[in-house]
Scaffold this active site. Structure first.
Site, PDB file in Angstrom:
ATOM      1  N   ASP A  76       0.688  -1.342  -0.011  1.00 55.20           N
ATOM      2  CA  ASP A  76       0.020  -0.001  -0.027  1.00 55.20           C
ATOM      3  C   ASP A  76       0.838   1.272   0.150  1.00 55.20           C
ATOM      4  O   ASP A  76       2.198   1.232   0.035  1.00 55.20           O
ATOM      5  CB  ASP A  76      -0.992  -0.009   1.236  1.00 55.20           C
ATOM      6  CG  ASP A  76      -0.194  -0.442   2.399  1.00 55.20           C
ATOM      7  OD1 ASP A  76       0.862   0.223   2.632  1.00 55.20           O
ATOM      8  OD2 ASP A  76      -0.886  -1.303   3.003  1.00 55.20           O
ATOM      9  N   ASP A 100       0.750   4.113 -20.046  1.00 59.69           N
ATOM     10  CA  ASP A 100       0.292   2.710 -20.445  1.00 59.69           C
ATOM     11  C   ASP A 100      -0.153   2.721 -21.934  1.00 59.69           C
ATOM     12  O   ASP A 100      -0.876   3.488 -22.252  1.00 59.69           O
ATOM     13  CB  ASP A 100      -0.887   2.302 -19.544  1.00 59.69           C
ATOM     14  CG  ASP A 100      -0.995   0.921 -19.586  1.00 59.69           C
ATOM     15  OD1 ASP A 100      -0.266   0.111 -19.149  1.00 59.69           O
ATOM     16  OD2 ASP A 100      -2.048   0.542 -19.874  1.00 59.69           O
ATOM     17  N   GLU A 140       4.803   3.878 -22.684  1.00 60.26           N
ATOM     18  CA  GLU A 140       5.074   2.449 -22.926  1.00 60.26           C
ATOM     19  C   GLU A 140       4.701   2.306 -24.281  1.00 60.26           C
ATOM     20  O   GLU A 140       3.247   2.474 -24.646  1.00 60.26           O
ATOM     21  CB  GLU A 140       4.280   1.647 -22.201  1.00 60.26           C
ATOM     22  CG  GLU A 140       4.410   0.065 -22.412  1.00 60.26           C
ATOM     23  CD  GLU A 140       3.336  -0.654 -21.935  1.00 60.26           C
ATOM     24  OE1 GLU A 140       3.435  -2.021 -21.635  1.00 60.26           O
ATOM     25  OE2 GLU A 140       2.105  -0.171 -21.764  1.00 60.26           O
TER      26      GLU A 140
HETATM   27  C1  GLC Z   1       0.444  -2.341 -20.227  1.00 62.16           C
HETATM   28  C2  GLC Z   1       0.661  -2.687 -18.657  1.00 62.16           C
HETATM   29  C3  GLC Z   1       0.248  -3.968 -18.665  1.00 62.16           C
HETATM   30  C4  GLC Z   1      -1.293  -4.037 -18.558  1.00 62.16           C
HETATM   31  C5  GLC Z   1      -1.520  -3.634 -19.929  1.00 62.16           C
HETATM   32  C6  GLC Z   1      -3.245  -3.202 -20.050  1.00 62.16           C
HETATM   33  O1  GLC Z   1       1.117  -3.234 -21.040  1.00 62.16           O
HETATM   34  O2  GLC Z   1       2.082  -2.696 -18.472  1.00 62.16           O
HETATM   35  O3  GLC Z   1       0.703  -4.623 -17.075  1.00 62.16           O
HETATM   36  O4  GLC Z   1      -1.722  -5.432 -18.428  1.00 62.16           O
HETATM   37  O5  GLC Z   1      -1.033  -2.074 -20.156  1.00 62.16           O
HETATM   38  O6  GLC Z   1      -3.229  -1.847 -19.072  1.00 62.16           O
END
Ligand code: GLC
Length: 519
Positions: A30, A203, A266
């Site tokens: 947490d 993300d 990402e």
């Molecule tokens: C990204 C995250 C992964 C997640 C996916 C959907 O790839 O790193 O953990 O499951 O997005 O949000």
């Protein structure tokens, strides 16, 4: 270097909040637990932390299915805890990046509950809805990036339409063509910027702005998951021009909050040129180079990945390097224990911003998770097991029953055991981070490969008179590497090799060294 550029010379550390430290004994990590352990990050010598999602989430994808972007999951704490975490991090000189999940929400998010309630709901168009194909079935051939899920579409029987989802059916994709969605997400960014965060990890940044007409992917790529590509064909739901426009919009919001706020994407791509587009001026500051992450552990392959990305970067573009995260097997489990030490030298001496994953500084390995304890829909539990703080049953992570097994810990892989041991993986990381911090060539110097025997990757990092040679052995063979007169060994991954003058260099098996060269 101006403070606003901290993200170029700094080092980031990823925390997976459910697995870092549990303050209340419920077995789940947490925010208070993280706050209490921030001293570990400061001692380690990193500059900032990226927190994976801690927002309210039904937990289908453990935080990546967000049901409220501007709150804290009660399991993980409160907004006051988030504020306290930020304050303590800043007091320790650590920046904080939070995870922004803009591609999809939880199916329990009030936005989606409204959207699916009726075709006439004002939020209907906030998600990707489409009629069945003319003969019935999903509207197109897009598939989920989780192999177990299959088609990226689920039929909502009540309203007779399909909704799109790049991941599980409980993670409906937002419709980024809708201007209200864009405004709403700007509000999310501002909410966290106002609370003092230093930036966002975005993300699946490559999934925003899918083809407006929902056209099929080319048949050659129809079955292709996230890493597939083709030199000329493109997938219509990945890396789109509109997606870039959306990210530039995020950038404007972040820039308006003042200097030093960072966007780290990402962005899953398969060509360096595609990655480079995300790093054009006005878009992302940083984007993970997954070609590096996934390169086979081979001197020539790693070098090729590093140099392909470097060659494609736009002016001012800067690499972001990681060797693991919550989605892939741990370094030790992928590469081996000796190799993991060399990998640490590589990661922390290349040109670019390194991102460490919690526990890698200890050499934590994947922990086997028996099927009855498995939690993740995509099999990623073994790399998400709790941080090991001390030996013993709860590993210092929890006084309760950990949500994922902590492993047996017989191997001394925990902070307490390693902190006092100069030979430990933790000690190696601390030395590497201290060296990097004290060495301009490592923080911001140029990169130049140097000739080396087969199985060795060697490069120079230079900043004016500051000249550093890094040589890394990728095999169990020893190898002679040429060093000029006056060279000085600063650090070796081999705990038995002492630093000092280095008249000749014979690298041992899987050994990585950092050498100062005369200016
Ligand atoms: C990204 C995250 C992964 C997640 C996916 C959907 O790839 O790193 O953990 O499951 O997005 O949000």
């Amino acid at each position: 270097m101006a403070d606003g550029e901290w993200w170029r010379h700094g080092v980031l550390y990823q925390v997976y909040p459910r697995s870092f430290a549990d303050s209340d004994g419920d077995g789940v990590g947490d925010l208070r637990g993280i706050t209490a352990r921030l001293g570990h990050l400061a001692d380690l010598g990193v500059d900032g932390v990226w927190l994976s999602p801690f927002y309210p989430s039904p937990g289908v994808d453990f935080g990546y299915d967000v049901s409220d972007h501007t709150a804290v999951d009660p399991l993980l704490g409160t907004l006051a805890d988030a504020d306290a975490l930020l304050a303590e991090a800043h007091r320790l000189g650590l920046r904080v990046l939070v995870d922004l999940v803009p591609n999809h929400t939880s199916d329990q998010h009030p936005w989606f509950l409204a959207s699916r309630s009726s075709r006439d709901d004002p939020k209907r168009d906030w998600y990707v809805w489409a009629d069945p194909a003319p003969g019935g079935g999903p509207p197109n051939n897009w598939i989920s990036s989780f192999p177990a899920v299959g088609p990226a579409w689920t039929l909502d029987a009540a309203t007779g339409q399909y909704y799109g989802h790049a991941f599980t059916p409980q993670q409906p994709d937002l419709n980024w063509w809708n201007p209200e969605v864009r405004d709403a997400m700007d509000g999310v960014l501002r909410f966290w910027l106002d609370r003092g965060v230093d930036g966002f990890r975005i993300d699946v940044a490559h999934r925003l702005g899918k083809d407006r007409d929902l056209a099929d992917n080319p048949p050659e790529l129809a079955g292709a998951r996230k890493y597939a590509w083709h030199p000329t064909l493109r997938q219509r739901n990945l890396n789109t021009a509109e997606g870039h426009a959306i990210l530039r919009r995020f950038r404007r919001v972040v820039d308006a909050a003042g200097p030093g706020r960072v966007l780290l994407g990402e962005a899953v791509v398969t060509r360096p040129e595609e990655l480079a587009r995300y790093l054009e001026p006005g878009e992302l500051h940083l984007a993970f180079d997954f070609a590096f992450t996934y390169a086979p552990w081979d001197a020539a392959a790693v070098r090729a990945a590093v140099e392909a990305t470097a060659a494609a970067l736009p002016p001012g573009g800067w690499p972001t390097l990681t060797l693991s995260n919550h989605d892939i097997a741990r370094i030790v489990s992928r590469l081996g224990r000796a190799q993991a030490r060399t990998a640490a030298v590589l990661l922390l001496t290349l040109r670019g911003t390194p991102v460490l994953y919690y526990g890698d500084e200890l050499g934590m390995a994947d922990v086997e998770v028996p099927p009855e304890l498995a939690r993740d829909p995509d099999g990623r539990d073994p790399q998400r097991t709790p941080m090991r703080w001390s030996p013993g049953p709860g590993a210092g992570f929890t006084t309760g029953t950990p949500w994922l097994p902590v492993g047996d810990g017989a191997d001394g892989v925990d902070v307490a055991s390693q902190a006092a041991d100069p030979r430990s993986m933790l000690a190696l990381h601390r030395r590497l981070l201290a060296l990097r911090r004290a060495t301009p060539a490592l923080q911001r110097g140029s990169y130049r490969p140097v000739d080396a025997p087969d199985g060795v990757y060697a490069y120079l990092r230079e900043d004016g008179a500051d000249r550093i040679l890094v040589a890394l052995g990728f095999t169990a063979r020893s190898a002679d590497v040429a060093v000029p007169e006056g060279a000085m060994l600063l650090l070796s991954s081999d705990p038995d090799r002492a630093g000092g003058p280095l008249p000749a260099l014979r690298l041992g098996a899987h050994e990585g060294v950092v050498v100062r060269l005369p200016s």
